[in-house]
Write an enzyme that holds these catalytic residues in place. Sequence first.
Site, PDB file in Angstrom:
ATOM      1  N   VAL A 200       0.836  -1.204   0.000  1.00 33.27           N
ATOM      2  CA  VAL A 200       0.000   0.000   0.000  1.00 33.27           C
ATOM      3  C   VAL A 200       0.869   1.251   0.000  1.00 33.27           C
ATOM      4  O   VAL A 200       0.574   2.254  -0.647  1.00 33.27           O
ATOM      5  CB  VAL A 200      -0.945  -0.015   1.223  1.00 33.27           C
ATOM      6  N   ALA A 201       1.982   1.183   0.752  1.00 32.81           N
ATOM      7  CA  ALA A 201       2.866   2.349   0.840  1.00 32.81           C
ATOM      8  C   ALA A 201       3.590   2.616  -0.466  1.00 32.81           C
ATOM      9  O   ALA A 201       3.814   3.762  -0.841  1.00 32.81           O
ATOM     10  CB  ALA A 201       3.881   2.127   1.968  1.00 32.81           C
TER      11      ALA A 201
ATOM     12  N   ILE B  26       2.643   1.775  -3.629  1.00 32.86           N
ATOM     13  CA  ILE B  26       1.783   2.136  -4.768  1.00 32.86           C
ATOM     14  C   ILE B  26       1.045   3.439  -4.488  1.00 32.86           C
ATOM     15  O   ILE B  26       0.325   3.549  -3.480  1.00 32.86           O
ATOM     16  CB  ILE B  26       0.767   1.017  -5.059  1.00 32.86           C
TER      17      ILE B  26
ATOM     18  N   ASP C 285      -2.056  23.350 -40.910  1.00 29.25           N
ATOM     19  CA  ASP C 285      -2.674  23.707 -42.176  1.00 29.25           C
ATOM     20  C   ASP C 285      -2.575  25.224 -42.335  1.00 29.25           C
ATOM     21  O   ASP C 285      -2.246  25.937 -41.387  1.00 29.25           O
ATOM     22  CB  ASP C 285      -4.139  23.261 -42.161  1.00 29.25           C
TER      23      ASP C 285
ATOM     24  N   ASN D 180       5.303   8.421  -0.418  1.00 27.93           N
ATOM     25  CA  ASN D 180       5.290   6.955  -0.359  1.00 27.93           C
ATOM     26  C   ASN D 180       6.655   6.409   0.049  1.00 27.93           C
ATOM     27  O   ASN D 180       6.741   5.408   0.766  1.00 27.93           O
ATOM     28  CB  ASN D 180       4.865   6.385  -1.708  1.00 27.93           C
TER      29      ASN D 180
ATOM     30  N   GLU E 269       6.893   6.532   3.711  1.00 30.50           N
ATOM     31  CA  GLU E 269       6.157   5.435   4.347  1.00 30.50           C
ATOM     32  C   GLU E 269       6.948   4.133   4.290  1.00 30.50           C
ATOM     33  O   GLU E 269       7.030   3.390   5.287  1.00 30.50           O
ATOM     34  CB  GLU E 269       4.798   5.275   3.655  1.00 30.50           C
TER      35      GLU E 269
ATOM     36  N   THR F  68      -5.482  12.128   2.654  1.00 33.67           N
ATOM     37  CA  THR F  68      -4.614  13.287   2.904  1.00 33.67           C
ATOM     38  C   THR F  68      -3.828  13.666   1.656  1.00 33.67           C
ATOM     39  O   THR F  68      -3.921  14.793   1.157  1.00 33.67           O
ATOM     40  CB  THR F  68      -3.656  12.979   4.071  1.00 33.67           C
TER      41      THR F  68
END
Length: 886
Positions: free
Chosen positions: A282-283, A285, A329, A694, A697, A725
């Site tokens: 979880v941390a 990703i 163009d 992340n 974490e 958060t």
Amino acid sequence: MAAREPRWHTLGSAGVLDALSTGERGLSATEAAARLERYGENRIAGDEGASVPAIVLRQFRSSLVLVLLVAAAISLAVGEGVDALAILLIVVLNAVLGTVQEWQAEQGMKALRRMLGLRAVVVRDGRETEVDAAVLVPGDIVRLESGQKVPADLVLIATTTLQVDEAPLTGESEPATKVEGALPGETPLAERENLAYMGTTVVNGRGTGAVVATGMATEFGWIAGLSRRVEEVKTPLTRRLDLLSRRVGEIALAVAVLVVLIGLLQRREVYELFLTGVSLAVAVIPEGLPAVVTLSLAVGVKALMRRHCLVRHLAASESLGSVTVICTDKTGTLTRNEMAVSMVALPGGERVAVEGRGYEPTGTFLVDGAAVMPGMVPGLQVFLRAGAVCSHASLTVDEDGRPGILGSPTEGALVVAAARAGIRREDLPAIEEEASFSSARKRMTVAVTEGEGRVAYMKGAPEVVLGHCTRVLTGGRVRPLDGVTRTALQDGLEEAAQGGLRVIATACRRMKPGEGLEEPAFIFLGYAGILDPPREEAPEALGLCRQAGIDVVMITGDAPATATAVARAVGLPGTGVVRGADIDAMDDDALLKTLRETKVLARVTAEHKLRVIDLFTREGAVVAMTGDGVNDAPALKKAHVGIAMGVKGTEAAREASDIVLVDDNFASIVAGVAEGRRETDNIAKFTRYLLSSNIGEVVAITGGLLAGLPLVLLPAQVLWVNLVTDGVTALALGVEPAEKDVMRRTPASPEAGVLPRRAAAGVALIGAAIGALVLTIFALALGAGEERARTLAFTGLVVFELVNLFNFKSLHAGVLETGLFSNPSLIAAAAASLLLQVAAVYAPPLQAAFRTVPLTGPDWLLLLLVGLPLLLLGEGYKWVVGRGEK
């Protein structure tokens, strides 16, 4: 049966009718029904747009979304159902947001959609009847009138002053004159004057044609099919996120293996290993990243709409900011797509400039820069009257009161110029006799009654008109056309043509009883220079492109002289012009070398455009392609960002595009690039912010594991930080205002990834500092109990990340330079995140979910003081790397 078969234009009217087993009485109702069953409806496949299921499926193409689904499955497998549900909710939210945005864009497309020809007048059983164009079949006899769209590919069997605007198919800015008859087999498509093609528009006259191809068998359908065969390229954002997701997946796997090995060595319980593994997964990703990217892009899409860009696919808005080459163009993008008389040259040497906006019937006439009344210039009003009389065009006004023209753009320009001198077409005598313009005659001659007699007026190619003249009107008097005057006129005509002007001459003569319409001895009245004026904002927009490091290449089907003149007028750099035939003669290396120096391509086909884009792409460029015609559709699809014209573009071009310009203006593209760069910057900001969080974490959890401590953060706590958060604050970073230098730096390389090497070092450094602080607080507080220590670590992580948030307001400028309060949304998001964390610490239901205990006031103050040095760390890193790393 298809128009692309080379034989149709060679057969002549009788041969075509025989080959189609039809005649001037048309098909019978029974035969028409049988052929409809055989050939199918006259429709272009794919015009209906994307379905809702197809749009939904597109939202799950991202590799990062797939990684999240794997993470949800693992969480569910180890019994962490709440975590799995939370991740799945994020995936669903991301899909809903993306689907809503793209569905809204499809609705916008439907509002812009111009159907190719809903009704057609067809002869069946010898009677004219109006039918839905979808039921036309090969062999039908169709009537064409001015203002009507050609409903299928036709071989013409009868015409009267018929002119067709074929720009959507061939890129030619001038209408093509159409006549019946056979042509040589080698005649190019753009010169097949006995064919009228589906999707083009009749601008003058009328005609009758036999349908030879319908639906996907038409030229329009063939190019639409070519578009579908073109492989779409991934946008820079998609490539960057795919690369990031692979890296994240690899890191998550490596961390999981590391956890198992360390846990086994420490003889930890299997359940604790699973719990720690899930926490680390979880941390690692960034669960909130897809939703934050989608929401940020959605905000950008709204901003682009305010800049007149309708975004059909979310990632295209960011891709616009990564563009390194714009293939544009000419007509309607760099120019107004409004043919106008800019100059009138009279035989006496007078040159009169004509100014005015669009098709407004008011304007100014100038001689040597000074405004004059038209009546003060001898011969000017006679010239303008001749151009208006010898014309089938007329001025119109739409429901919004905007002026326009009905008929040939060239004739319309002459009618508008006359109106600016007070000469209204409706006040002039009606045409009684006419010798129509054709590619062979290159002139149009009409007879009208004026006073007690008849007057013949001629308009056409200057060299042809001049050849029929023996006299000139100079100073209000008719004089013989001598050799000196003829030479001077020819020199002036050549100069005007070389300047990219379309030159039209007029002449007149009083007709004697019994005389033919085109007897010699016309009086030469002068010539007009007609052009499609450049947009006023185009030079500045091109200057911004040069400043931003973006190469601009003009690609047009128009004549080289016209293309060169427009390029010069708008300030497009480069030398010379490359023609379609030149492209055919070059190999890839030679063409690529030429494209580095020459920025104007003329007389190009759909295949040429594809080849040019492919070469730029292979060299590593991010290419945007603009276009409005059927022949632009394959290139629009091939480019990284296809930009179609919304006002005057074809349905095929809009369907193949990623972005539709509501105002057809090149300057809107450049404004869109600036907005896209803001999005690119902000996506990099919040991605790096989330990754630094992340990493913090992972460092905290892994460090605790290595130190033999209890689990520092629970899976539910990590998920709360990542989704609630971090998600709120990251979204606020997504609306950070554009930095001052956003259009003064070169585009980022599409291969650079979201996290270049130096940026990765900075993210890792800050993340490691956050993790170290969280781990230290947890270890020091363990003496007061595990729950209190984990609550301090959990809350400290949130506070430290909120402090870290301000490091990412800019990728290279200091927080004082950008201003602490320059983005009110960021302040509000930080306050909201802090309040949510307060709730997680003090609200009983959330305390139970996250296993927290109340903290004291000094605890909060301590966490803030400990976290403030993170700002100094971020500032110091930017200074060390020169504050230039993006």
